[in-house]
Design an enzyme around this catalytic site. Structure first.
Site, short mmCIF file in Angstrom:
data_model
loop_
_atom_site.label_atom_id
_atom_site.label_comp_id
_atom_site.label_asym_id
_atom_site.label_seq_id
_atom_site.Cartn_x
_atom_site.Cartn_y
_atom_site.Cartn_z
N ASP A 96 0.90 -1.14 0.00
CA ASP A 96 0.00 0.00 0.00
C ASP A 96 0.94 1.19 0.00
O ASP A 96 1.58 1.49 1.02
CB ASP A 96 -0.86 0.00 1.27
CG ASP A 96 -1.81 1.19 1.27
OD1 ASP A 96 -1.42 2.27 0.81
OD2 ASP A 96 -2.95 1.03 1.74
N HIS A 97 1.04 1.89 -1.13
CA HIS A 97 2.14 2.85 -1.22
C HIS A 97 1.98 4.03 -0.26
O HIS A 97 2.96 4.71 0.05
CB HIS A 97 2.34 3.33 -2.67
CG HIS A 97 1.39 4.40 -3.12
ND1 HIS A 97 0.13 4.13 -3.56
CD2 HIS A 97 1.52 5.74 -3.17
CE1 HIS A 97 -0.48 5.27 -3.88
NE2 HIS A 97 0.35 6.27 -3.66
N HIS A 111 -5.72 2.87 1.31
CA HIS A 111 -4.99 4.03 1.81
C HIS A 111 -5.65 4.69 3.03
O HIS A 111 -5.00 4.95 4.04
CB HIS A 111 -4.81 5.08 0.71
CG HIS A 111 -4.24 4.53 -0.57
ND1 HIS A 111 -3.30 3.53 -0.58
CD2 HIS A 111 -4.46 4.85 -1.86
CE1 HIS A 111 -2.98 3.26 -1.84
NE2 HIS A 111 -3.67 4.04 -2.63
C1 BG6 Z 1 -3.52 4.95 -6.15
C2 BG6 Z 1 -4.89 5.05 -6.76
O1 BG6 Z 1 -3.43 3.84 -5.30
O2 BG6 Z 1 -3.26 6.13 -5.41
C3 BG6 Z 1 -5.01 6.28 -7.62
O3 BG6 Z 1 -5.12 3.89 -7.55
C4 BG6 Z 1 -4.61 7.52 -6.86
O4 BG6 Z 1 -6.33 6.42 -8.12
C5 BG6 Z 1 -3.26 7.32 -6.18
O5 BG6 Z 1 -4.55 8.59 -7.77
C6 BG6 Z 1 -2.93 8.47 -5.27
O6 BG6 Z 1 -1.62 8.30 -4.80
P1 BG6 Z 1 -0.65 9.53 -4.59
O7 BG6 Z 1 0.57 8.95 -4.00
O8 BG6 Z 1 -0.42 10.13 -5.93
O9 BG6 Z 1 -1.37 10.46 -3.69
#
Ligand code: BG6
Length: 503
Positions: A184-185, A247
């Site tokens: 989960d980044h 997230h």
């Molecule tokens: C991803 C989603 O996991 O996270 C995207 O699939 C979203 O829809 C993105 O735009 C948002 O990540 P960050 O790091 O750009 O805020």
């Protein structure tokens, strides 16, 4: 010398020709290389259907680094050293023979190095390919070594509770949980990790971090982007699956978990699961009181006209997919009894901002006369996850002058000011952790399932009753009116994210 040094590793990326490797994985690996976090013996083996030489593959990756690395375009000399670590193998992931070739290639690399390396397999493929890849790797005997082999999985991790369970069963019949890294980044974001540092590295805040002092919590993850070129995927996901299940739930866990006894991966993950298991089940017959969905109409984003969701590429003209979600959750435990958590996320919002707002209760007794309190507000703590990474605490102070009047002043810290450096990209942190075998920032099977369980009543209600009012918010607005109603019904209001002020 860096504090941690991973062992010799071969990282095989399935779906290496795709966007994720191009935009995120390889730029992150390249930065790790520049900062000397990668082991000397390190190899990236790209695997994909397309036939390409390793030189063509490396030059495609270089373009990605030029475009997306936080450090900008690298010098040729820097890239040369790194590109020597890149190889490519064209393969059909569903063909068992491809795995014999993969095994042979890995053997060759190890023979050349004269060491036994860690083998890491990264699934950067569409979800439908996950099963054939895991099973073929299993049958080819490539993931037997429980210590030296690891596998990384991207989201979506299942489509609902049932499919997540099936996926976990399939994966865990081939791999030990200790070999599995579910990404989960958001957990790789410095500011999300900082929630733990803030809560458990300071004696000041934890004593007031509960229902006695906190009125409610808001978590907003807003994006100005629409669905871009991802219509095909997004139509089946929607904001609840794409953002909330992973997230926002992870942020919720960081804010609400009990203090861990140690910083070990199992301990931290245990504490997170405890909170998810304590989330009060959303009553099936009251979904509308707890969850609101929205879909954007055409509108203006930062002065530019943008189309409605239903006009986006690969989106059905009568799509019921939500691009906005607002939720109210309650947690049934001693710490959080009665404290509502309001979560919202959406595409085509007015700003790109992710914030956690901890709203404290009013003081128990007002000492000052009404005339002093005209501008009075209860304390508020704002954790800005992005883009102005930092923390802001709003307190009351006496306004200068002969009248005794209170006013709000802000104490703040930003990463930029305090540390004078930009934090690493989430994928840098997470890939390094995979190389080190540290699963603290990755989701365990029970955590993923617990998060699906929380959302299951909403998913099922929304699937059974298509929305009648879509599109219901204009691009450039903070979601539909019903989202305001959700919180206003409790006598509260969404706080407009305003961390731009602390720049
Ligand atoms: C991803 C989603 O996991 O996270 C995207 O699939 C979203 O829809 C993105 O735009 C948002 O990540 P960050 O790091 O750009 O805020």
């Amino acid at each position: 010398m860096n504090s941690k040094q991973p062992e010799a590793s071969i990282l095989t990326i399935f779906g290496a020709g795709g966007d994720l490797s191009w935009r995120k994985l390889v730029p992150a690996l390249f930065n790790l290389y520049l900062e000397e976090w990668l082991p000397e013996r390190f190899y990236i083996l790209g695997v994909d259907l397309k036939s390409m030489t390793k030189e063509e593959f490396a030059s495609h990756l270089r373009e990605g680094v030029d475009n997306f690395s936080r450090r900008g375009k690298p010098q040729d000399k820097e890239w040369e050293g790194f590109s020597g670590k890149i190889g490519y193998l064209p393969a059909d992931f569903t063909d068992a023979k491809a795995y014999a070739a993969l095994g042979k290639k890995i053997e060759e690399i190890e023979k050349d190095w004269d060491v036994t390396a860690n083998h890491i397999y990264y699934q950067a493929t569409p979800p439908s390919l996950v099963e054939p890849i895991v099973e073929n790797l299993g049958s080819a005997g490539l993931i037997q070594d429980k210590i030296r082999t690891r596998m990384v999985f991207e989201k979506p991790f299942g489509h609902n509770l049932e499919s997540a369970r099936q996926l976990n069963d399939m994966i865990t019949s081939n791999l030990d949980e200790s070999q599995i890294f579910r990404i989960d980044h958001f957990l790789g974001k410095e500011t999300v990790q900082n929630i733990l540092a803030f809560r458990f590295g300071n004696a000041l805040f934890e004593p007031v971090w509960d229902q006695r002092y906190i009125d409610h919590v808001q978590i907003t993850v807003a994006e100005t982007l629409g669905v871009e070129h991802r219509g095909k995927y997004y139509e089946h996901a929607g904001a609840l699956r794409d953002m909330v299940q992973n997230h926002l739930m992870q942020i919720l866990c960081m804010v609400t978990m009990e203090p861990p006894v140690s910083f070990s991966d199992e301990e931290i993950r245990n504490k997170k699961v405890d909170v998810l298991n304590a989330v009060h089940p959303i009553p099936d017959d009251q979904i509308n009181k707890f969850a609101v969905r929205g879909q954007y109409d055409a509108g203006m984003i930062r002065g530019d006209e943008v189309v409605a969701y239903r006009q986006e590429l690969d989106v059905k003209p009568d799509s019921s997919t939500e691009s906005f979600v607002a939720l109210k959750l309650l947690i049934d435990n001693w710490r959080w009894q009665g404290v509502p958590f309001y979560l919202r996320t959406g595409k085509r919002m007015p700003d790109d901002i992710s914030e956690v707002i901890i709203q404290f209760k009013p003081v128990p007794h007002q000492t000052f006369p009404a005339s002093a309190l005209e501008d009075w507000q209860p304390n508020r703590l704002i954790i800005n996850i992005q883009p102005h990474e930092g923390i802001q605490l709003s307190i009351q102070a006496k306004q200068p002058g002969q009248d005794f009047r209170l006013g709000t002043v802000d104490m703040h810290f930003t990463y930029k000011e305090a540390f004078k450096s930009s934090p690493p990209e989430p994928y840098e942190t997470l890939l390094l952790d995979v190389l080190l075998g540290d699963a603290t920032l990755f989701m365990r099977a029970d955590q993923v399932e617990a998060a699906w369980r929380v959302l299951a009543p909403v998913l099922s209600e929304w699937e059974n009753t298509p929305p009648s009012d879509f599109p219901n918010y204009q691009a450039g607005a903070w979601g539909p009116k019903a989202a305001d109603q959700l919180i206003e019904n409790d006598g509260r209001k969404w706080v407009v994210p305003h961390c731009a002020e602390i720049e």
